[in-house]
Structure formats: C-alpha cells, structure tokens
Design a protein around this motif. Sequence first.
Motif, PDB file in Angstrom:
ATOM      1  N   ILE A 296     -51.966 -11.207 -53.067  1.00 39.25           N
ATOM      2  CA  ILE A 296     -50.957 -12.359 -52.397  1.00 39.25           C
ATOM      3  C   ILE A 296     -49.759 -12.468 -53.424  1.00 39.25           C
ATOM      4  CG2 ILE A 296     -50.723 -14.778 -52.124  1.00 39.25           C
ATOM      5  CD1 ILE A 296     -54.063 -14.893 -51.770  1.00 39.25           C
ATOM      6  N   SER A 297     -49.588 -12.306 -54.433  1.00 42.27           N
ATOM      7  CA  SER A 297     -48.434 -12.691 -55.257  1.00 42.27           C
ATOM      8  C   SER A 297     -47.529 -11.286 -54.818  1.00 42.27           C
ATOM      9  CB  SER A 297     -48.734 -12.504 -56.793  1.00 42.27           C
ATOM     10  OG  SER A 297     -47.778 -12.502 -57.537  1.00 42.27           O
ATOM     11  N   VAL A 298     -48.047 -10.190 -54.779  1.00 39.34           N
ATOM     12  CA  VAL A 298     -47.193  -8.938 -54.244  1.00 39.34           C
ATOM     13  C   VAL A 298     -46.501  -9.339 -53.195  1.00 39.34           C
ATOM     14  CG1 VAL A 298     -47.262  -6.637 -53.542  1.00 39.34           C
ATOM     15  CG2 VAL A 298     -48.534  -7.386 -55.630  1.00 39.34           C
ATOM     16  N   THR A 299     -47.275  -9.956 -52.037  1.00 44.57           N
ATOM     17  CA  THR A 299     -46.670 -10.254 -50.757  1.00 44.57           C
ATOM     18  C   THR A 299     -45.603 -11.279 -50.912  1.00 44.57           C
ATOM     19  OG1 THR A 299     -48.999  -9.621 -49.555  1.00 44.57           O
ATOM     20  CG2 THR A 299     -47.268 -10.944 -48.441  1.00 44.57           C
ATOM     21  N   GLU A 300     -45.763 -12.321 -51.739  1.00 44.82           N
ATOM     22  CA  GLU A 300     -45.115 -13.369 -51.575  1.00 44.82           C
ATOM     23  C   GLU A 300     -43.824 -13.061 -52.546  1.00 44.82           C
ATOM     24  OE1 GLU A 300     -47.114 -16.553 -53.762  1.00 44.82           O
ATOM     25  OE2 GLU A 300     -48.450 -17.163 -51.883  1.00 44.82           O
ATOM     26  N   ARG A 301     -43.721 -11.824 -53.331  1.00 48.31           N
ATOM     27  CA  ARG A 301     -42.815 -11.674 -54.168  1.00 48.31           C
ATOM     28  C   ARG A 301     -42.191 -10.184 -53.937  1.00 48.31           C
ATOM     29  NH1 ARG A 301     -45.518 -12.046 -59.812  1.00 48.31           N
ATOM     30  NH2 ARG A 301     -43.605 -11.276 -60.497  1.00 48.31           N
ATOM     31  N   THR A 302     -42.166  -9.767 -52.389  1.00 50.41           N
ATOM     32  CA  THR A 302     -41.889  -8.451 -52.216  1.00 50.41           C
ATOM     33  C   THR A 302     -40.499  -8.361 -52.316  1.00 50.41           C
ATOM     34  OG1 THR A 302     -43.574  -8.356 -50.420  1.00 50.41           O
ATOM     35  CG2 THR A 302     -41.733  -6.851 -50.252  1.00 50.41           C
ATOM     36  N   LYS A 303     -39.713  -9.379 -51.951  1.00 52.06           N
ATOM     37  CA  LYS A 303     -38.278  -9.494 -51.879  1.00 52.06           C
ATOM     38  C   LYS A 303     -37.764  -9.427 -53.382  1.00 52.06           C
ATOM     39  CE  LYS A 303     -34.068 -11.597 -49.854  1.00 52.06           C
ATOM     40  NZ  LYS A 303     -33.830 -12.733 -49.037  1.00 52.06           N
ATOM     41  N   ARG A 314     -37.671   0.364 -62.914  1.00 48.33           N
ATOM     42  CA  ARG A 314     -38.604   1.641 -62.522  1.00 48.33           C
ATOM     43  C   ARG A 314     -39.968   1.280 -62.278  1.00 48.33           C
ATOM     44  NH1 ARG A 314     -37.766   4.035 -68.607  1.00 48.33           N
ATOM     45  NH2 ARG A 314     -38.143   1.878 -68.798  1.00 48.33           N
ATOM     46  N   LYS A 315     -40.557   2.346 -61.793  1.00 47.16           N
ATOM     47  CA  LYS A 315     -42.110   2.015 -61.132  1.00 47.16           C
ATOM     48  C   LYS A 315     -42.920   1.592 -62.570  1.00 47.16           C
ATOM     49  CE  LYS A 315     -42.884   5.075 -57.251  1.00 47.16           C
ATOM     50  NZ  LYS A 315     -43.816   6.118 -56.472  1.00 47.16           N
ATOM     51  N   LYS A 316     -42.785   2.075 -63.628  1.00 50.35           N
ATOM     52  CA  LYS A 316     -43.671   1.795 -64.649  1.00 50.35           C
ATOM     53  C   LYS A 316     -43.355   0.255 -65.026  1.00 50.35           C
ATOM     54  CE  LYS A 316     -41.011   3.518 -68.730  1.00 50.35           C
ATOM     55  NZ  LYS A 316     -41.025   4.176 -69.747  1.00 50.35           N
ATOM     56  N   TYR A 386     -54.649  -1.576 -58.642  1.00 51.86           N
ATOM     57  CA  TYR A 386     -54.137  -1.637 -57.312  1.00 51.86           C
ATOM     58  C   TYR A 386     -53.074  -2.429 -56.834  1.00 51.86           C
ATOM     59  CZ  TYR A 386     -54.202  -1.458 -52.246  1.00 51.86           C
ATOM     60  OH  TYR A 386     -53.867  -1.412 -50.870  1.00 51.86           O
ATOM     61  N   PRO A 387     -52.965  -3.847 -57.084  1.00 54.24           N
ATOM     62  CA  PRO A 387     -51.871  -4.864 -56.821  1.00 54.24           C
ATOM     63  C   PRO A 387     -50.632  -4.002 -57.366  1.00 54.24           C
ATOM     64  CG  PRO A 387     -53.588  -5.916 -57.273  1.00 54.24           C
ATOM     65  CD  PRO A 387     -54.173  -4.658 -57.759  1.00 54.24           C
ATOM     66  N   ALA A 388     -50.726  -3.456 -58.757  1.00 55.33           N
ATOM     67  CA  ALA A 388     -49.609  -3.076 -59.649  1.00 55.33           C
ATOM     68  C   ALA A 388     -49.184  -1.646 -58.750  1.00 55.33           C
ATOM     69  CB  ALA A 388     -49.877  -2.779 -60.930  1.00 55.33           C
ATOM     70  N   TRP A 389     -49.928  -1.008 -58.542  1.00 55.06           N
ATOM     71  CA  TRP A 389     -49.543   0.138 -57.771  1.00 55.06           C
ATOM     72  C   TRP A 389     -48.800   0.001 -56.535  1.00 55.06           C
ATOM     73  CZ3 TRP A 389     -51.363   2.394 -53.251  1.00 55.06           C
ATOM     74  CH2 TRP A 389     -51.012   3.526 -52.883  1.00 55.06           C
ATOM     75  N   LYS A 390     -49.308  -1.035 -55.639  1.00 56.99           N
ATOM     76  CA  LYS A 390     -49.021  -1.377 -54.282  1.00 56.99           C
ATOM     77  C   LYS A 390     -47.611  -1.950 -54.638  1.00 56.99           C
ATOM     78  CE  LYS A 390     -49.599  -4.148 -50.264  1.00 56.99           C
ATOM     79  NZ  LYS A 390     -50.670  -5.004 -49.407  1.00 56.99           N
ATOM     80  N   ALA A 391     -47.144  -2.775 -55.484  1.00 53.58           N
ATOM     81  CA  ALA A 391     -46.000  -3.283 -55.651  1.00 53.58           C
ATOM     82  C   ALA A 391     -45.136  -2.320 -56.309  1.00 53.58           C
ATOM     83  CB  ALA A 391     -46.202  -4.380 -56.792  1.00 53.58           C
ATOM     84  N   ALA A 392     -45.458  -1.356 -56.899  1.00 53.98           N
ATOM     85  CA  ALA A 392     -44.515  -0.525 -57.445  1.00 53.98           C
ATOM     86  C   ALA A 392     -43.811   0.605 -56.509  1.00 53.98           C
ATOM     87  CB  ALA A 392     -45.024   0.441 -58.689  1.00 53.98           C
ATOM     88  N   ASN A 393     -44.833   0.828 -55.468  1.00 51.88           N
ATOM     89  CA  ASN A 393     -44.574   1.746 -54.480  1.00 51.88           C
ATOM     90  C   ASN A 393     -43.797   1.227 -53.181  1.00 51.88           C
ATOM     91  OD1 ASN A 393     -45.905   4.759 -54.860  1.00 51.88           O
ATOM     92  ND2 ASN A 393     -47.284   3.094 -55.725  1.00 51.88           N
ATOM     93  N   LEU A 394     -43.275  -0.079 -53.135  1.00 56.68           N
ATOM     94  CA  LEU A 394     -42.346  -0.347 -52.164  1.00 56.68           C
ATOM     95  C   LEU A 394     -41.023  -0.075 -52.312  1.00 56.68           C
ATOM     96  CD1 LEU A 394     -43.393  -4.416 -52.469  1.00 56.68           C
ATOM     97  CD2 LEU A 394     -43.945  -2.878 -50.607  1.00 56.68           C
ATOM     98  N   THR A 395     -40.396   0.484 -51.350  1.00 58.04           N
ATOM     99  CA  THR A 395     -39.331   0.903 -51.336  1.00 58.04           C
ATOM    100  C   THR A 395     -38.210  -0.186 -51.189  1.00 58.04           C
ATOM    101  OG1 THR A 395     -38.894   0.942 -48.811  1.00 58.04           O
ATOM    102  CG2 THR A 395     -39.654   2.865 -49.904  1.00 58.04           C
ATOM    103  N   PRO A 396     -37.209  -0.201 -52.163  1.00 54.50           N
ATOM    104  CA  PRO A 396     -36.136  -1.265 -52.302  1.00 54.50           C
ATOM    105  C   PRO A 396     -35.519  -1.726 -50.998  1.00 54.50           C
ATOM    106  CG  PRO A 396     -35.703   0.653 -53.855  1.00 54.50           C
ATOM    107  CD  PRO A 396     -36.903   0.962 -52.925  1.00 54.50           C
ATOM    108  N   VAL A 397     -35.351  -1.065 -49.979  1.00 55.53           N
ATOM    109  CA  VAL A 397     -34.673  -1.338 -48.778  1.00 55.53           C
ATOM    110  C   VAL A 397     -35.643  -2.431 -47.980  1.00 55.53           C
ATOM    111  CG1 VAL A 397     -33.583  -0.795 -46.784  1.00 55.53           C
ATOM    112  CG2 VAL A 397     -33.031   0.512 -48.794  1.00 55.53           C
ATOM    113  N   ASP A 398     -36.902  -1.818 -47.857  1.00 53.66           N
ATOM    114  CA  ASP A 398     -37.793  -2.449 -47.112  1.00 53.66           C
ATOM    115  C   ASP A 398     -38.202  -3.687 -47.682  1.00 53.66           C
ATOM    116  OD1 ASP A 398     -37.761  -0.585 -45.048  1.00 53.66           O
ATOM    117  OD2 ASP A 398     -39.564   0.651 -45.982  1.00 53.66           O
ATOM    118  N   ALA A 399     -38.291  -3.670 -49.114  1.00 54.42           N
ATOM    119  CA  ALA A 399     -38.604  -4.755 -49.551  1.00 54.42           C
ATOM    120  C   ALA A 399     -37.609  -6.060 -49.773  1.00 54.42           C
ATOM    121  CB  ALA A 399     -38.800  -4.720 -51.028  1.00 54.42           C
ATOM    122  N   ILE A 400     -36.350  -5.699 -49.946  1.00 52.58           N
ATOM    123  CA  ILE A 400     -35.282  -6.676 -49.628  1.00 52.58           C
ATOM    124  C   ILE A 400     -35.236  -7.271 -48.386  1.00 52.58           C
ATOM    125  CG2 ILE A 400     -32.813  -7.088 -49.808  1.00 52.58           C
ATOM    126  CD1 ILE A 400     -32.760  -4.846 -52.173  1.00 52.58           C
TER     127      ILE A 400
END
Length: 403
Positions: A296-303, A314-316, A386-400
């Motif tokens: 849920i935190s990943v979804t709320e903080r995608t931007k 970086r991803k790490k 898994y949440p960390a991996w999902k957050a790290a693989n968001l593309t900057p453009v789509d996330a913003i």
Amino acid sequence: MQQIYKSVSIALQNIKANPLHTFLSTLGIIIGVASLVAILALGDGLEQTGREQIETTTSVQMMSLTPKTIDVVDDVRVPRDTVYQLGIQEARMVEEQLSQWGYTDLIVQSSRMATYKDSSVAIYIQATLENIPQFTEAEVIGSYYNREDVENASNKTVLTIQLARKWSDDPEDLLGDSISFEGVSYEVIGILKDDSQGAKALIPFSAYQKNIKNSNAPNMVFKSRKVEDIPVMKSTLENWLDENYEDGREAFSIFTYEGRVQQLSQGILVFKLVMGAITGISVLVGGIGIMNVLLISVTERTKEIGIRKATGARKKDIVLQFISESVTISIVGCIIGWVVGVLGVFGLVELINRFTDFNFQAALSLGTVFVVLVVAVLVGMIFGTYPAWKAANLTPVDAIRHE
C-alpha cells in the motif's frame, strides 16, 4: 549508513501517520511473537524447574571414580593385571583440577562393632576427607574434622544423627565423649543431621588407613555446583587420568547421572520446536500483514519514488529504503509482541502457582531475546523484498505521472 537512518526515520513517520492501519496489519506478528516468547519462556522455566526437581530427588550432580578390577574380553569378564589404588595424594591432585566446578572427596566404608560406654552396636565406618558437609549440605552439630585432621590422621569422628540416637535421646550429649572400634578410641566432635546416611561414624581417611585392617578399596566422589558442569568435570578428570596413568581412563570406571539431564533437555527441546513451529504460523501471517502495509505504501508513494529515481536514486537505494522500512515495522511489532508475551506468561505462571502446589517459574534467557530479534529481522527482510523489488522497478516517467 545515512541512507539506512533516513529509511528508518521514514518508516517511523509512516507508522505515526497511520498507527491504526499499521497496528492491525502487524497484529499477526505481534500475536506470533507474543506466543513465541511465551513458549520459549515456559520451556526455559520448565527445564529449570525440572533440573531443580531432579537435583533434589536424585544424585544428578554427583560423579564417582572407581578403579576397574576386571576387563571384559570377548564377552568374558577377566581380572585385570593392574588394579590402581586411589589415595589422599591422588585425591588432592584431582581436587586441584576440579575445584573451580565442584568438590572432591575420597570415600571407603566397612562395617564394625562400635562401643560407647557399656553399649556396643553394629555400625558402618566411613572414611572421608573434609568435604562431606558440602556433599550432603546437611547441618553439622558441633564441627566436622578439617584438612589438618586428615593430614595428621587425628582420631576424631562425626556421628550421623541415627547412630547418635542409638546411644542417647539427646545426640548433643555425645559431643566430647569417645567411642571405640578396632581397639582405638575416637573423640566425637560433631553430629551430622542427615537422615539418609544411616548409622555411620565418619573418620578422617588417614586415620582409617592407620587403624582399620582389611579395608575395602576406596573410590573418589565428586559433586558439581551446577548440573551443567558435570560434562566438563568428567572430561577434565578423563584427561587427568590419561596423563597420570599408563592405562589412562581405560583403567577406571566413571559414573554420572548426566543421562537424566540430557533426557530432560531433549524433551524440553522437542516441546520448544513443536510449539515454536505452531506459533510460526502466526509469525507468517504477521509477515503477510507487513507485506500488505508496504505494498500500500508503494502505491501511495509511487510519485515520490519516480521523483527520487529521476533525480539519480538507484534501484538498490529504493530496495534498501523499503527493506529498512519493513525491518523497522517488523521490529516494532516484535517489541510489542515481546511485551505482551512477557506479561502474559508471567500472569499465566502466577495463575498456575495459585491453583496448584507446583512451584513453577518462567525464565527469560538471552537465547529468547536472540530468537525474537532474528525473527524480526528475517520477517522484515523476507516479506519486504517483494514490495521493495516492485518499487525499485517502477519507471521514473510512469511513476511521476501516477495519480
């Protein structure tokens, strides 16, 4: 390190921002850890109580050393060519080796007729060094002979309470008087109040060697201060025998009750493992709750994630942030579970002792603290991956662009 501190700080801010949500999501791990703490504390307490019961009802802290008189060859018992004798010199050498763990004494016993005034009775004469009071932990009326008495072969004796009562209704009346056997008189200097000893007269080992004929072979006895010290005492004794005798430990028999302690420890270990596996289900459910919070935190903080990646993160860095948050939430849940578990187990123990005669105590060991800490870190890392991996693989453009 600064990155970790920042991630932990963000995690604590999120917990404060949504305390009810976080609490409900981590309720599983709180219950799991509370149950785990209770099981481990009850297990440690049960083991401690069991040891105390065994110590008071058996000779589990005792060990004995006896020279072998026979060997078993091809299932046939044959006399040994060399049978060693244990004496005061050997006892003192062993005592020096084992003094940090317990007590050493040298014992030999035989039966004789003893006379006090005009009354003669059959008794056991037991020759010892000066350490028997530490072995029996019984009260001595008067005094017990000391090391100097042993060295000087003093004709002194300590009577057991049963023997003293055969000669007097008030055992203390015998103090200062003399009894005799084998034609030698011994001054009564003490009365040993130990009902388990029978009718005995205890005399210094050296006096026994000087005055008693046709005596039996002596053996050494040992008592550890703690049950756990018996294995190290046994090992040290075996090494001493190997160094000082040609046949080493093979020429002696060493007897202990450590098997009973091992059986108890194994039973408690099985209890801990089985109950720990059951409570592990609650910990698993708690881990899933933490994963839910972080997703849920990943979804709320995608931007926010997109902006961080666009500015060079970086991803790490993203992975480290969310795993740090996961471990932080897990540790907070474990701390709450620890408190609940400790309060619960001691309340349960008090209830058990109130309604039963069994004096049971819970015990909290460093091992329990370590287990809970490991559980917190592992749950946080595993279920935060898994949440960390999902957050790290968001593309900057789509996330913003995410709303």
